[in-house]
Motif scaffolding. Structure first.
Motif, PDB file in Angstrom:
ATOM      1  N   ARG A   1      30.845  11.057  33.529  1.00  0.00           N
ATOM      2  CA  ARG A   1      31.418  11.792  31.737  1.00  0.00           C
ATOM      3  C   ARG A   1      33.158  11.457  31.570  1.00  0.00           C
ATOM      4  O   ARG A   1      34.054  12.030  31.927  1.00  0.00           O
ATOM      5  N   VAL A   2      33.422  11.009  30.669  1.00  0.00           N
ATOM      6  CA  VAL A   2      34.614  10.311  30.113  1.00  0.00           C
ATOM      7  C   VAL A   2      35.250  10.477  28.709  1.00  0.00           C
ATOM      8  O   VAL A   2      34.634  10.151  28.272  1.00  0.00           O
ATOM      9  N   VAL A   3      36.290  11.635  28.925  1.00  0.00           N
ATOM     10  CA  VAL A   3      36.937  12.223  27.621  1.00  0.00           C
ATOM     11  C   VAL A   3      37.635  11.148  27.506  1.00  0.00           C
ATOM     12  O   VAL A   3      38.351  11.535  28.654  1.00  0.00           O
ATOM     13  N   VAL A   4      38.057  11.085  26.621  1.00  0.00           N
ATOM     14  CA  VAL A   4      39.071   9.993  25.979  1.00  0.00           C
ATOM     15  C   VAL A   4      40.210  11.197  24.803  1.00  0.00           C
ATOM     16  O   VAL A   4      39.412  10.884  24.382  1.00  0.00           O
ATOM     17  N   ASN A   5      41.527  11.253  25.226  1.00  0.00           N
ATOM     18  CA  ASN A   5      42.442  12.216  24.240  1.00  0.00           C
ATOM     19  C   ASN A   5      42.956  11.225  23.032  1.00  0.00           C
ATOM     20  O   ASN A   5      43.186  11.655  22.410  1.00  0.00           O
ATOM     21  N   ASN A   6      43.777  10.087  23.888  1.00  0.00           N
ATOM     22  CA  ASN A   6      44.550   9.412  23.214  1.00  0.00           C
ATOM     23  C   ASN A   6      44.338   7.982  22.509  1.00  0.00           C
ATOM     24  O   ASN A   6      45.643   7.044  22.758  1.00  0.00           O
ATOM     25  N   GLY A   7      43.162   7.075  22.555  1.00  0.00           N
ATOM     26  CA  GLY A   7      42.780   6.122  22.577  1.00  0.00           C
ATOM     27  C   GLY A   7      43.244   5.423  23.499  1.00  0.00           C
ATOM     28  O   GLY A   7      43.122   3.788  23.404  1.00  0.00           O
ATOM     29  N   GLN A   8      43.173   5.314  24.682  1.00  0.00           N
ATOM     30  CA  GLN A   8      43.457   4.381  26.041  1.00  0.00           C
ATOM     31  C   GLN A   8      42.705   4.739  26.695  1.00  0.00           C
ATOM     32  O   GLN A   8      43.103   4.579  28.102  1.00  0.00           O
ATOM     33  N   GLY A   9      41.305   5.010  26.828  1.00  0.00           N
ATOM     34  CA  GLY A   9      40.843   5.201  27.966  1.00  0.00           C
ATOM     35  C   GLY A   9      40.804   3.968  29.169  1.00  0.00           C
ATOM     36  O   GLY A   9      40.802   2.936  28.392  1.00  0.00           O
ATOM     37  N   GLU A  10      40.200   4.324  30.550  1.00  0.00           N
ATOM     38  CA  GLU A  10      40.470   3.777  31.086  1.00  0.00           C
ATOM     39  C   GLU A  10      40.203   3.834  32.924  1.00  0.00           C
ATOM     40  O   GLU A  10      40.454   5.469  33.173  1.00  0.00           O
ATOM     41  N   PHE A  11      39.225   3.265  33.276  1.00  0.00           N
ATOM     42  CA  PHE A  11      39.253   3.164  34.859  1.00  0.00           C
ATOM     43  C   PHE A  11      40.212   2.176  35.790  1.00  0.00           C
ATOM     44  O   PHE A  11      40.730   1.167  35.311  1.00  0.00           O
ATOM     45  N   VAL A  12      41.414   3.116  36.400  1.00  0.00           N
ATOM     46  CA  VAL A  12      42.809   2.368  37.070  1.00  0.00           C
ATOM     47  C   VAL A  12      42.344   1.512  37.393  1.00  0.00           C
ATOM     48  O   VAL A  12      41.379   1.668  38.268  1.00  0.00           O
ATOM     49  N   ALA A  13      42.914   0.228  37.567  1.00  0.00           N
ATOM     50  CA  ALA A  13      42.722  -0.951  38.421  1.00  0.00           C
ATOM     51  C   ALA A  13      43.141  -0.509  39.810  1.00  0.00           C
ATOM     52  O   ALA A  13      44.453   0.480  39.774  1.00  0.00           O
ATOM     53  N   ASP A  14      43.121  -1.067  41.215  1.00  0.00           N
ATOM     54  CA  ASP A  14      43.590  -1.519  42.465  1.00  0.00           C
ATOM     55  C   ASP A  14      43.695   0.223  42.486  1.00  0.00           C
ATOM     56  O   ASP A  14      44.865   0.507  43.348  1.00  0.00           O
ATOM     57  N   LYS A  15      42.772   0.844  42.402  1.00  0.00           N
ATOM     58  CA  LYS A  15      42.567   2.396  43.219  1.00  0.00           C
ATOM     59  C   LYS A  15      41.167   2.286  43.949  1.00  0.00           C
ATOM     60  O   LYS A  15      40.283   1.888  43.337  1.00  0.00           O
ATOM     61  N   PRO A  16      40.741   3.188  44.654  1.00  0.00           N
ATOM     62  CA  PRO A  16      39.633   3.047  45.501  1.00  0.00           C
ATOM     63  C   PRO A  16      38.546   4.202  44.646  1.00  0.00           C
ATOM     64  O   PRO A  16      38.427   4.943  43.996  1.00  0.00           O
ATOM     65  N   TYR A  17      37.241   3.059  44.580  1.00  0.00           N
ATOM     66  CA  TYR A  17      36.679   3.293  43.721  1.00  0.00           C
ATOM     67  C   TYR A  17      35.016   3.096  45.538  1.00  0.00           C
ATOM     68  O   TYR A  17      34.925   1.963  45.301  1.00  0.00           O
ATOM     69  N   LYS A  18      35.082   4.390  46.116  1.00  0.00           N
ATOM     70  CA  LYS A  18      34.345   4.015  46.866  1.00  0.00           C
ATOM     71  C   LYS A  18      33.341   5.474  46.938  1.00  0.00           C
ATOM     72  O   LYS A  18      33.185   6.860  47.037  1.00  0.00           O
ATOM     73  N   LEU A  19      31.997   5.404  47.868  1.00  0.00           N
ATOM     74  CA  LEU A  19      31.750   6.375  48.459  1.00  0.00           C
ATOM     75  C   LEU A  19      31.230   6.622  49.427  1.00  0.00           C
ATOM     76  O   LEU A  19      30.763   5.278  50.297  1.00  0.00           O
ATOM     77  N   PHE A  20      31.925   7.141  49.910  1.00  0.00           N
ATOM     78  CA  PHE A  20      31.812   7.149  52.104  1.00  0.00           C
ATOM     79  C   PHE A  20      30.361   8.247  52.573  1.00  0.00           C
ATOM     80  O   PHE A  20      30.703   9.339  52.289  1.00  0.00           O
ATOM     81  N   THR A  21      29.589   8.207  52.965  1.00  0.00           N
ATOM     82  CA  THR A  21      28.708   8.384  53.762  1.00  0.00           C
ATOM     83  C   THR A  21      29.003   8.313  55.532  1.00  0.00           C
ATOM     84  O   THR A  21      29.108   7.181  56.250  1.00  0.00           O
ATOM     85  N   GLY A  22      29.990   9.482  55.886  1.00  0.00           N
ATOM     86  CA  GLY A  22      29.787   9.385  57.140  1.00  0.00           C
ATOM     87  C   GLY A  22      31.523   8.059  57.137  1.00  0.00           C
ATOM     88  O   GLY A  22      32.092   8.453  56.544  1.00  0.00           O
ATOM     89  N   GLU A  23      30.912   7.068  58.165  1.00  0.00           N
ATOM     90  CA  GLU A  23      32.319   6.519  58.535  1.00  0.00           C
ATOM     91  C   GLU A  23      32.192   5.532  57.220  1.00  0.00           C
ATOM     92  O   GLU A  23      32.640   4.062  57.241  1.00  0.00           O
ATOM     93  N   ASN A  24      30.839   5.810  57.019  1.00  0.00           N
ATOM     94  CA  ASN A  24      30.424   4.329  56.231  1.00  0.00           C
ATOM     95  C   ASN A  24      30.866   4.050  54.605  1.00  0.00           C
ATOM     96  O   ASN A  24      31.278   4.861  53.859  1.00  0.00           O
ATOM     97  N   GLU A  25      31.861   3.343  54.592  1.00  0.00           N
ATOM     98  CA  GLU A  25      31.511   2.773  53.069  1.00  0.00           C
ATOM     99  C   GLU A  25      30.801   2.094  51.523  1.00  0.00           C
ATOM    100  O   GLU A  25      30.922   0.630  52.311  1.00  0.00           O
ATOM    101  N   ILE A  26      30.684   2.109  50.422  1.00  0.00           N
ATOM    102  CA  ILE A  26      30.303   1.552  50.170  1.00  0.00           C
ATOM    103  C   ILE A  26      31.161   1.003  48.661  1.00  0.00           C
ATOM    104  O   ILE A  26      31.318   2.445  47.812  1.00  0.00           O
ATOM    105  N   ASP A  27      31.220   0.179  48.236  1.00  0.00           N
ATOM    106  CA  ASP A  27      31.795  -0.155  47.377  1.00  0.00           C
ATOM    107  C   ASP A  27      31.420   0.364  45.698  1.00  0.00           C
ATOM    108  O   ASP A  27      30.620  -0.231  45.577  1.00  0.00           O
ATOM    109  N   LEU A  28      31.945   0.667  45.215  1.00  0.00           N
ATOM    110  CA  LEU A  28      31.557   1.182  43.795  1.00  0.00           C
ATOM    111  C   LEU A  28      32.163  -0.144  42.785  1.00  0.00           C
ATOM    112  O   LEU A  28      31.567   0.351  41.293  1.00  0.00           O
ATOM    113  N   ARG A  29      33.477  -0.556  43.192  1.00  0.00           N
ATOM    114  CA  ARG A  29      33.521  -1.696  41.627  1.00  0.00           C
ATOM    115  C   ARG A  29      32.849  -2.415  41.285  1.00  0.00           C
ATOM    116  O   ARG A  29      31.303  -2.549  41.980  1.00  0.00           O
ATOM    117  N   GLY A  30      32.785  -2.754  40.188  1.00  0.00           N
ATOM    118  CA  GLY A  30      31.504  -3.737  39.841  1.00  0.00           C
ATOM    119  C   GLY A  30      30.940  -3.138  38.653  1.00  0.00           C
ATOM    120  O   GLY A  30      31.332  -2.806  37.688  1.00  0.00           O
TER     121      GLY A  30
END
Length: 625
Positions: free
Chosen positions: A342-371
């Motif tokens: 749930r994302v709340v936008v306060n000032n008209g500039q909502g964003e998932f910022v690029a070039d940041k890590p979007y991942k689910l880690f399970t143990g040593e495994n990484e699942i990419d959540l981008r896309g």
């Protein structure tokens, strides 16, 4: 302050670090006219309190060492201080990039934190304290902390790495006074007298000297946040719906899809406020679901709440911190799992910022959540959230509240990382910053106390980079170098285009450390990148000479870039530059009569690539030819 009994300032307490090889002032309060005795290293020192109950003694210079004890006594009262070290004391001050704790960079420096434990490095972190009426004599709610596994995450990252370097090099204790406040402008760190030429700032300070004004501002902030939260909650269809949008039972088959990360423009939600929900399903094996897990959601503008399989796993209420949520055991399961945000936008500039890590880690495994994610707009609110009033940013408040109580404490030097909140006011900053340095030196009464400051790094997307606000500010920061015993570190290669708070604090600290070795410890070494020393105009070219070569000039990439020329109209154009015999040759064939030259003149000057042999970059500059 009513001084009836023996009392010491918060600085003088167990675990304190005192400056070596300097006379040391020990001070405090007692009943008026009362004799006070200080015992340190088997010697006695006497003082008598004045009519206000103020007293002090001066201890002679002491070499590095410890731990020592100290006793302070009056008739019928005694205070003991233990575990005192004598070493180097540095004041580290500024705004959020100096304040940023090791906790915030724990993933980047996991090994550093794991190995942390050194009672020779200590920090006295001042709580945010302001006063607009008078200069405070003392600090409340603070004490000295050693570096341990329990405390390391609270240390300023820049200050810790700086202190560690000094301790490793000189093998003496290092004490850090951490007086830093996120978002604070330079005028908050200045006294009334030093702001005499700025009546607007004095008027602001006068307004906040009224207790009722502060109370009203605090009430306003509470009301603003309360009203906004209520409005958002009331209009959020995702929470009102049964089942809610974060419930696995909710049917999202009619939701649209979007690629994450990205700006909310692609959702037809540009310049809008409200709530947008996002959902993503993923399959996990039994083994994956049973392992320790973490959810990383990059950085989100403005506020978010994350859910996994219907369970709330974390929330951040403003846009700057990274979203890193540790999941409790049992939340993930074999088979289909749902992540809802749930994302709340306060000032008209909502964003998932690029070039940041979007991942689910399970143990040593990484699942990419981008896309591809599904999304649905759950609320549109017409107005922006009303602005809060940041009391601690007002003129004079932080000098009175956080610097004044330190003025009796001997220092080795000062490290300063600040300026983001003064960008856009570079001409004013030139004057204010010089005035502030002079003020601090005068009030600490240590002559030309070493003062090292960080030039702002690169920031903003290079591909959209027409902004020159930070470039102009970086150039203005150079002006303080005219003061004796100052140094500026160059950080053009240490920023992040998408983050006001870049994570690489270790290299920032290293450059402070190099400057300290030169400025405060008298070592002949190069601490900065190439610095423009001289320019000579020829018929069809301009020859630039630099200092701080450290063996020679260098550039990264296929050719030297980042230089621009302009005529009197200051309409700058890119200039061809070559490196020859450790000089930069700028060819002027495209401009008949160049009047100005500049380098790295973008907020994020990606092309600028001039370095020395120590791999330290040249900084932004603008010069008249």
């Amino acid at each position: 302050m009513q001084k009836q009994n023996l009392k010491l300032p918060a600085l003088l307490t167990d675990g304190m670090v005192l400056q070596r090889n300097e006379e040391i002032k020990i001070w405090g309060w007692s009943q008026p006219q009362q004799q006070v005795k200080v015992i340190f290293k088997n010697r006695e020192y006497f003082s008598r309190a004045n009519h206000k109950g103020e007293w002090f003694v001066i201890l002679p210079e002491v070499k590095a060492g410890g731990p020592y004890d100290m006793k302070i006594t009056t008739a019928g009262e005694k205070i003991s201080i233990s575990d005192i070290l004598i070493g180097e004391v540095w004041l580290c001050s500024g705004q959020s990039n100096m304040e940023l704790p090791m906790q915030r960079v724990k993933d980047r420096y996991a090994e550093e934190i794991k190995k942390a434990g050194n009672d020779q490095i200590r920090e006295f972190k001042l709580p945010i304290t302001y006063n607009f009426k008078e200069e405070n004599e003392d600090i409340e709610g603070a004490g000295w902390k050693k570096v341990t596994q329990d405390t390391i995450r609270d240390f300023s990252a820049v200050a810790y790495f700086f202190a560690k370097k000094l301790n490793d090099k000189y093998e003496v204790p290092v004490g850090i006074l951490n007086a830093s406040v996120g978002g604070s402008p330079v005028e908050a760190w200045m006294s009334r007298k030093s702001l005499a030429d700025y009546p607007v700032y004095l008027k602001m300070a006068d307004e906040f000297s009224d207790t009722e004004k502060i109370q009203n501002a605090e009430a306003h902030n509470l009301e603003v946040n309360k009203e906004w939260a209520a409005k958002v909650h009331k209009n959020d269809q995702g929470l009102k719906n049964a089942p809610t949008y974060f419930d696995s039972a909710y049917d999202d088959s009619d939701w649209e899809t979007v690629e994450i990360p990205g700006k909310f423009d692609q959702l037809n939600f540009a310049n809008k406020n409200g709530v947008v929900w996002f959902r993503k399903e993923l399959e996990l094996t039994e083994a994956e679901a049973e392992k320790p897990s973490r959810l990383w959601l990059g950085r989100i503008v403005d506020a978010d709440t994350a859910y996994v399989n219907g369970k709330r796993v974390g929330t951040v209420t403003y846009k700057y911190p990274p979203r890193k949520y540790k999941l409790k055991d049992g939340i993930l399961k074999e088979g289909k799992n749902l992540i809802a945000v749930r994302v709340v936008v306060n000032n008209g500039q909502g964003e998932f910022v690029a070039d940041k890590p979007y991942k689910l880690f399970t143990g040593e495994n990484e699942i990419d959540l981008r896309g591809e994610w599904k999304y649905k707009v759950a609320a549109v609110i017409e107005e922006d959230k009303e602005e809060e009033i940041f009391i601690q940013w007002q003129p004079t408040g932080l000098f009175n509240g956080m610097i004044s109580p330190l003025l009796n404490y001997k220092l080795k030097g000062i490290c300063w990382y600040q300026g983001e909140s003064n960008t856009g006011r570079e001409e004013e900053y030139k004057d204010l910053f010089v005035k502030m340095i002079k003020l601090w030196r005068r009030r600490f009464k240590q002559g030309d106390l070493p003062f090292i400051y960080a030039q702002l790094p690169n920031f903003e997307p290079p591909e959209e980079n027409e902004r020159e606000i930070w470039a102009a500010f970086r150039n203005a920061q150079r002006d303080a170098l005219k003061l004796k015993n100052t140094a500026m570190t160059i950080n053009l290669d240490l920023g992040e285009w998408n983050d006001l708070h870049p994570l690489n604090k270790k290299d920032v600290a290293h450059r402070f450390y190099l400057a300290a070795r030169n400025l405060a410890y008298g070592e002949e070494l190069i601490y900065s990148g190439p610095k423009l020393k001289n320019l000579v105009k020829r018929k069809d070219r301009i020859i630039l000479e630099f200092s701080n070569l450290a063996g020679g000039l260098n550039f990264k990439g296929d050719k030297l870039k980042g230089f621009e020329l302009a005529a009197a109209d200051k309409k700058f154009k890119k200039a061809r530059a070559v490196l020859k015999n450790n000089k930069v040759i700028i060819y002027t064939e495209a401009l008949k009569n160049p009047q100005y030259i500049r380098y790295a003149w973008k907020d994020n000057p990606k092309e600028a690539n001039l370095y020395n042999q120590l791999d330290l970059p040249a900084g932004t500059f603008l010069e008249k030819i």
